[in-house]
Design an enzyme around this catalytic site. Sequence first.
Site, PDB file in Angstrom:
ATOM      1  N   ARG A  48      40.494  28.128 137.395  1.00 34.23           N
ATOM      2  CA  ARG A  48      39.533  28.643 138.397  1.00 34.23           C
ATOM      3  C   ARG A  48      38.928  27.195 138.981  1.00 34.23           C
ATOM      4  O   ARG A  48      38.679  26.567 138.190  1.00 34.23           O
ATOM      5  CB  ARG A  48      38.373  29.504 138.090  1.00 34.23           C
ATOM      6  CG  ARG A  48      37.460  29.458 139.296  1.00 34.23           C
ATOM      7  CD  ARG A  48      36.444  30.670 139.055  1.00 34.23           C
ATOM      8  NE  ARG A  48      36.963  31.883 139.340  1.00 34.23           N
ATOM      9  CZ  ARG A  48      36.535  33.025 139.245  1.00 34.23           C
ATOM     10  NH1 ARG A  48      34.931  32.934 138.962  1.00 34.23           N
ATOM     11  NH2 ARG A  48      36.779  34.188 139.507  1.00 34.23           N
ATOM     12  N   LYS A  87      34.524  12.743 132.198  1.00 28.67           N
ATOM     13  CA  LYS A  87      34.856  11.568 131.908  1.00 28.67           C
ATOM     14  C   LYS A  87      35.516  10.821 133.053  1.00 28.67           C
ATOM     15  O   LYS A  87      36.087   9.847 133.032  1.00 28.67           O
ATOM     16  CB  LYS A  87      35.601  11.150 130.700  1.00 28.67           C
ATOM     17  CG  LYS A  87      35.022  11.619 129.335  1.00 28.67           C
ATOM     18  CD  LYS A  87      35.814  11.249 128.060  1.00 28.67           C
ATOM     19  CE  LYS A  87      35.066  11.795 126.817  1.00 28.67           C
ATOM     20  NZ  LYS A  87      35.874  12.000 125.806  1.00 28.67           N
ATOM     21  N   ARG A  91      33.750  37.941 134.254  1.00 28.86           N
ATOM     22  CA  ARG A  91      34.714  38.794 134.284  1.00 28.86           C
ATOM     23  C   ARG A  91      35.852  38.542 134.135  1.00 28.86           C
ATOM     24  O   ARG A  91      36.801  38.688 133.366  1.00 28.86           O
ATOM     25  CB  ARG A  91      34.618  39.978 135.444  1.00 28.86           C
ATOM     26  CG  ARG A  91      33.690  40.938 135.315  1.00 28.86           C
ATOM     27  CD  ARG A  91      33.366  41.646 136.812  1.00 28.86           C
ATOM     28  NE  ARG A  91      32.364  40.481 137.092  1.00 28.86           N
ATOM     29  CZ  ARG A  91      31.000  40.470 136.897  1.00 28.86           C
ATOM     30  NH1 ARG A  91      30.222  41.058 136.133  1.00 28.86           N
ATOM     31  NH2 ARG A  91      30.086  39.260 137.500  1.00 28.86           N
ATOM     32  N   THR A  92      36.210  37.258 135.215  1.00 32.36           N
ATOM     33  CA  THR A  92      37.651  36.840 135.197  1.00 32.36           C
ATOM     34  C   THR A  92      37.878  36.385 133.792  1.00 32.36           C
ATOM     35  O   THR A  92      38.990  36.608 133.321  1.00 32.36           O
ATOM     36  CB  THR A  92      37.810  36.043 136.342  1.00 32.36           C
ATOM     37  OG1 THR A  92      37.501  36.473 137.564  1.00 32.36           O
ATOM     38  CG2 THR A  92      39.335  35.701 136.671  1.00 32.36           C
ATOM     39  N   HIS A 100      42.159  34.645 145.311  1.00 27.12           N
ATOM     40  CA  HIS A 100      41.950  35.122 144.213  1.00 27.12           C
ATOM     41  C   HIS A 100      42.915  36.379 143.705  1.00 27.12           C
ATOM     42  O   HIS A 100      42.556  37.508 143.793  1.00 27.12           O
ATOM     43  CB  HIS A 100      40.657  35.851 143.993  1.00 27.12           C
ATOM     44  CG  HIS A 100      39.962  36.009 142.721  1.00 27.12           C
ATOM     45  ND1 HIS A 100      40.652  36.081 141.510  1.00 27.12           N
ATOM     46  CD2 HIS A 100      38.816  35.977 142.228  1.00 27.12           C
ATOM     47  CE1 HIS A 100      40.089  36.070 140.417  1.00 27.12           C
ATOM     48  NE2 HIS A 100      38.752  36.334 140.961  1.00 27.12           N
TER      49      HIS A 100
HETATM   50  C1  NCD Z   1      34.570  36.941 142.599  1.00 30.93           C
HETATM   51  C2  NCD Z   1      34.923  35.509 142.667  1.00 30.93           C
HETATM   52  O1  NCD Z   1      34.784  34.912 141.471  1.00 30.93           O
HETATM   53  O2  NCD Z   1      35.408  35.275 143.749  1.00 30.93           O
HETATM   54  N1  NCD Z   1      34.115  37.383 141.120  1.00 30.93           N
HETATM   55  C3  NCD Z   1      35.276  37.748 140.382  1.00 30.93           C
HETATM   56  O3  NCD Z   1      36.257  37.207 140.076  1.00 30.93           O
HETATM   57  N2  NCD Z   1      35.211  39.095 140.041  1.00 30.93           N
HETATM   58  C4  NCD Z   1      33.381  37.502 143.722  1.00 30.93           C
HETATM   59  C5  NCD Z   1      32.154  36.729 143.606  1.00 30.93           C
HETATM   60  O4  NCD Z   1      31.914  35.595 142.998  1.00 30.93           O
HETATM   61  O5  NCD Z   1      31.348  37.119 144.201  1.00 30.93           O
END
Ligand code: NCD
Length: 326
Positions: free
Chosen positions: A125, A104, A75-76, A153
Amino acid sequence: MTTLGNGIKKVGLAPNLKSGFYGQDIISVRQFTRENLEYIFAVADEMRAVVKRVGSTDLLKGHVLACVFYEPSTRTSSSFIAAMSRLGGSVIPINEVRFSSVTKGESLPDTIRTLESYADVIVLRHPEVGASQVAAEYARKPIINAGDGVGEHPTQALLDLYTIRTELGNLDGLHVAMVGDLRYGRTVHSLARLLCLYDVRMTFVAPELLRLPLDVLNDIRSCGRPVAESYSVQDAISDVDVLYVTRVQRERFADQAQYEAVKDFYVITPELMAEAKERMIVMHPLPRVNEISYSLDNDPRAAYFRQMENGMYIRMALLAAVLGKA
Ligand code: NCD
């Protein structure tokens, strides 16, 4: 203060956003005020209207986003890519870091320095807490934290808050219960801190092993909001306006036996929901594993798929704001 080649000034590290979003990093929800949240939510409303009406705009035409994911994401990453595409910009997607020079042995600062010479904004991320902050120290272009390990997040918290506001009409006066992996769930850490800006009562429901970390709990206590902790979702369910359910974060456990012991601790079922208010919502940042029964999906109170869609509008608003085009 660093003066950037494109005229953007980046002031200090992860600054409070009093002066607006233009050219700023988005690292932690601690940066936000109620005022700038309202601004982002209003822009997100406009983005939704544009998408529904015509699908896309050319607001960010000629701009480039680098989307770098050192941890899995559906999703993100895809909502950031969709957001940039619908704003007319383009994306360098690095979802598989194993195909990049990271394998590398390239360091995070060098990867960031490389990408910022091609892109105008970087979404990152990373499995380590504080990685986005480190990246921001090296980068001249804005860094957006898309999850730093068990840390924060912030963009998820924005879309969560936006969802509550869209679904229930207001934030003040609500009772929000967060359920599941409150220890490792970074979305909980960010959302709980962000809710402190509002007159909200919070209940944290988790087994002993997965209780909210003390630093997050202390942050919430210090803002003077009523807070309760509980093991029982049954006890909380009848009184809540928002039930925020989370997945047990398997990948964060050093000992898989501990994961097995807590993985299905809570499952939200239609039977349990019979105890809940008629006007309330169930949220989940997704992905879900077993913690919400599929038979709940058609309940109008199940807001998690609408929440997920909201992510794109919020990320469109953020990208436009950070690039000075909102
Ligand atoms: C979450 C995350 O990556 O922290 N997912 C997201 O970004 N929608 C929650 C999760 O992974 O459980």
